[in-house]
Motif scaffolding. Structure first.
Motif, PDB file in Angstrom:
ATOM      1  N   LEU A   1       0.827  -1.205   0.000  1.00 12.28           N
ATOM      2  CA  LEU A   1       0.000   0.000   0.000  1.00 12.28           C
ATOM      3  C   LEU A   1       0.863   1.258   0.000  1.00 12.28           C
ATOM      4  CD1 LEU A   1      -2.850  -1.014   2.482  1.00 12.28           C
ATOM      5  CD2 LEU A   1      -3.023  -0.716   0.009  1.00 12.28           C
ATOM      6  N   ASP A   2       1.987   1.216   0.751  1.00 15.54           N
ATOM      7  CA  ASP A   2       2.884   2.377   0.745  1.00 15.54           C
ATOM      8  C   ASP A   2       3.433   2.627  -0.652  1.00 15.54           C
ATOM      9  OD1 ASP A   2       2.510   2.871   3.422  1.00 15.54           O
ATOM     10  OD2 ASP A   2       4.225   1.649   4.063  1.00 15.54           O
ATOM     11  N   GLN A   3       3.856   1.528  -1.312  1.00 16.98           N
ATOM     12  CA  GLN A   3       4.368   1.681  -2.673  1.00 16.98           C
ATOM     13  C   GLN A   3       3.289   2.217  -3.610  1.00 16.98           C
ATOM     14  OE1 GLN A   3       5.864  -2.173  -3.714  1.00 16.98           O
ATOM     15  NE2 GLN A   3       7.653  -2.051  -2.331  1.00 16.98           N
ATOM     16  N   ARG A   4       2.107   1.671  -3.469  1.00 18.71           N
ATOM     17  CA  ARG A   4       1.017   2.116  -4.343  1.00 18.71           C
ATOM     18  C   ARG A   4       0.657   3.571  -4.073  1.00 18.71           C
ATOM     19  NH1 ARG A   4      -4.734  -1.084  -5.135  1.00 18.71           N
ATOM     20  NH2 ARG A   4      -5.580   0.306  -6.756  1.00 18.71           N
ATOM     21  N   ILE A   5       0.654   3.934  -2.779  1.00 22.73           N
ATOM     22  CA  ILE A   5       0.343   5.326  -2.425  1.00 22.73           C
ATOM     23  C   ILE A   5       1.404   6.264  -2.984  1.00 22.73           C
ATOM     24  CG2 ILE A   5       0.206   6.919  -0.471  1.00 22.73           C
ATOM     25  CD1 ILE A   5      -1.145   4.599   1.087  1.00 22.73           C
ATOM     26  N   ALA A   6       2.702   5.837  -2.879  1.00 16.72           N
ATOM     27  CA  ALA A   6       3.774   6.680  -3.413  1.00 16.72           C
ATOM     28  C   ALA A   6       3.606   6.866  -4.919  1.00 16.72           C
ATOM     29  CB  ALA A   6       5.132   6.044  -3.098  1.00 16.72           C
ATOM     30  N   GLY A   7       3.288   5.762  -5.626  1.00 21.39           N
ATOM     31  CA  GLY A   7       3.068   5.870  -7.068  1.00 21.39           C
ATOM     32  C   GLY A   7       1.896   6.780  -7.394  1.00 21.39           C
ATOM     33  N   GLU A   8       0.797   6.615  -6.631  1.00 16.59           N
ATOM     34  CA  GLU A   8      -0.372   7.453  -6.877  1.00 16.59           C
ATOM     35  C   GLU A   8      -0.072   8.920  -6.583  1.00 16.59           C
ATOM     36  OE1 GLU A   8      -3.312   6.744  -8.135  1.00 16.59           O
ATOM     37  OE2 GLU A   8      -2.762   4.650  -8.484  1.00 16.59           O
ATOM     38  N   VAL A   9       0.714   9.164  -5.514  1.00 19.62           N
ATOM     39  CA  VAL A   9       1.064  10.551  -5.173  1.00 19.62           C
ATOM     40  C   VAL A   9       1.905  11.173  -6.277  1.00 19.62           C
ATOM     41  CG1 VAL A   9       2.428  11.961  -3.582  1.00 19.62           C
ATOM     42  CG2 VAL A   9       0.843  10.245  -2.689  1.00 19.62           C
TER      43      VAL A   9
ATOM     44  N   ARG B   1       1.983  10.260  -9.426  1.00 16.24           N
ATOM     45  CA  ARG B   1       1.136  10.459 -10.601  1.00 16.24           C
ATOM     46  C   ARG B   1       0.234  11.677 -10.424  1.00 16.24           C
ATOM     47  NH1 ARG B   1      -3.822   9.020 -12.216  1.00 16.24           N
ATOM     48  NH2 ARG B   1      -4.271   7.923 -10.254  1.00 16.24           N
ATOM     49  N   LEU B   2      -0.307  11.828  -9.215  1.00 11.61           N
ATOM     50  CA  LEU B   2      -1.172  12.975  -8.964  1.00 11.61           C
ATOM     51  C   LEU B   2      -0.388  14.287  -8.993  1.00 11.61           C
ATOM     52  CD1 LEU B   2      -3.466  11.531  -6.149  1.00 11.61           C
ATOM     53  CD2 LEU B   2      -4.102  12.029  -8.508  1.00 11.61           C
ATOM     54  N   ASP B   3       0.868  14.251  -8.467  1.00 16.20           N
ATOM     55  CA  ASP B   3       1.689  15.468  -8.529  1.00 16.20           C
ATOM     56  C   ASP B   3       1.944  15.880  -9.975  1.00 16.20           C
ATOM     57  OD1 ASP B   3       1.824  15.727  -5.809  1.00 16.20           O
ATOM     58  OD2 ASP B   3       3.694  14.588  -5.609  1.00 16.20           O
ATOM     59  N   LYS B   4       2.277  14.877 -10.802  1.00 14.11           N
ATOM     60  CA  LYS B   4       2.527  15.166 -12.211  1.00 14.11           C
ATOM     61  C   LYS B   4       1.278  15.716 -12.881  1.00 14.11           C
ATOM     62  CE  LYS B   4       4.201  12.976 -16.451  1.00 14.11           C
ATOM     63  NZ  LYS B   4       4.672  11.701 -17.063  1.00 14.11           N
ATOM     64  N   ARG B   5       0.156  15.080 -12.566  1.00 16.73           N
ATOM     65  CA  ARG B   5      -1.096  15.531 -13.188  1.00 16.73           C
ATOM     66  C   ARG B   5      -1.470  16.926 -12.709  1.00 16.73           C
ATOM     67  NH1 ARG B   5      -6.755  12.056 -13.355  1.00 16.73           N
ATOM     68  NH2 ARG B   5      -7.920  13.560 -14.651  1.00 16.73           N
ATOM     69  N   ILE B   6      -1.226  17.181 -11.403  1.00 15.00           N
ATOM     70  CA  ILE B   6      -1.533  18.514 -10.865  1.00 15.00           C
ATOM     71  C   ILE B   6      -0.660  19.568 -11.535  1.00 15.00           C
ATOM     72  CG2 ILE B   6      -1.334  19.932  -8.784  1.00 15.00           C
ATOM     73  CD1 ILE B   6      -2.224  17.422  -7.213  1.00 15.00           C
ATOM     74  N   THR B   7       0.643  19.220 -11.755  1.00 13.55           N
ATOM     75  CA  THR B   7       1.545  20.166 -12.429  1.00 13.55           C
ATOM     76  C   THR B   7       1.057  20.469 -13.834  1.00 13.55           C
ATOM     77  OG1 THR B   7       3.388  19.287 -11.125  1.00 13.55           O
ATOM     78  CG2 THR B   7       3.944  20.559 -13.087  1.00 13.55           C
ATOM     79  N   GLU B   8       0.658  19.390 -14.551  1.00 16.45           N
ATOM     80  CA  GLU B   8       0.158  19.590 -15.907  1.00 16.45           C
ATOM     81  C   GLU B   8      -1.112  20.435 -15.902  1.00 16.45           C
ATOM     82  OE1 GLU B   8      -0.371  15.697 -17.400  1.00 16.45           O
ATOM     83  OE2 GLU B   8       1.780  15.283 -17.667  1.00 16.45           O
TER      84      GLU B   8
END
Length: 230
Positions: free
Chosen positions: A144-152, A154-161
């Motif tokens: 779950l930590d790994q998945r959360i890190a990946g999701e975070v 991805r969300l950071d990248k999407r938020i930047t875009e």
């Protein structure tokens, strides 16, 4: 019973009146004999009924006495038998109770031993299950930590875009608004110029009408004064 017919010879000998008298006599005799016979039969029947009643009363009394004696003997035998049965049942009940107590004690000891073994097995199984669940929980937490890190990420990248897109859109909207504001300013300036021209025209018209009004008033006043002093 009435006599209905009389032989012809006897009727010829006695005549009609004699026949009728004979018939009446015979009927009365038959009636009298019948009454006597009924009386005799009634007396015999009453006497026989009385005798039978007396014999029945005597027999009933004898039977009642015999039944009472038999009932007393039966009651005595039953009391004795009941006493024996109660004693036997009490002894049997005591023996059964003793056997049941022994059996219950044995079953309780067996169940206690079984319960202790079951409790020991359950404790061991619970310990194993807890250890397994802890390992599984640690692995799940890691995933779950790994998945959360990946999701975070991805969300950071999407938020930047999305932020870049929003900035571009805001810039475009600001430029458009500036153009609209400039157009509105130009329109307001032209409208103000037109309003100035219209106000200048209205002012000239107002002065002209005021001049005409006062000239008319002055002419009227002069005419009144001229008429007054004349």
């Amino acid at each position: 019973m009435a006599i209905l017919t009389v032989p012809k010879v006897l009727r010829e000998k006695l005549g009609d009146e004699g026949v009728e008298a004979l018939i009446t006599l015979l009927n009365e005799a038959a009636h009298h004999e019948r009454n006597n016979l009924l009386g005799i039969l009634e007396e015999r029947f009453e006497r026989r009924v009385a005798d039978e009643g007396a014999r029945l009363d005597k027999r009933i009394a004898e039977e009642a006495t015999r039944q009472e004696v038999l009932l007393a003997e039966t009651e005595k035998r039953l009391d004795h038998r009941i006493t024996e049965e109660v004693t036997r049942l009490e002894v049997l009940l005591a023996e059964t109770e003793k056997r049941l107590d022994q059996r219950i004690a044995g079953e309780v000891a067996r169940l206690e031993a079984l319960l202790a073994e079951t409790e020991k097995r359950l404790d061991h199984r619970i310990t194993e299950e807890v250890a397994r669940l802890e390992v599984l929980l640690a692995e799940t937490e890691k995933r779950l930590d790994q998945r959360i890190a990946g999701e975070v990420a991805r969300l950071d990248k999407r938020i930047t875009e999305e932020a870049a897109k929003v900035d571009n859109r805001i810039t475009e909207e600001v430029a458009g608004l500036r153009q609209q504001i400039a157009a509105v300013d130009n329109r307001i300036t032209s409208e103000m110029a037109r309003m100035g021209e219209r106000m200048a025209g209205m002012r000239a018209d107002l002065i002209r009408w005021m001049f005409i009004f006062w000239v008319g008033q002055l002419g009227t006043l002069i005419a009144i004064l001229f008429a007054f002093f004349r």
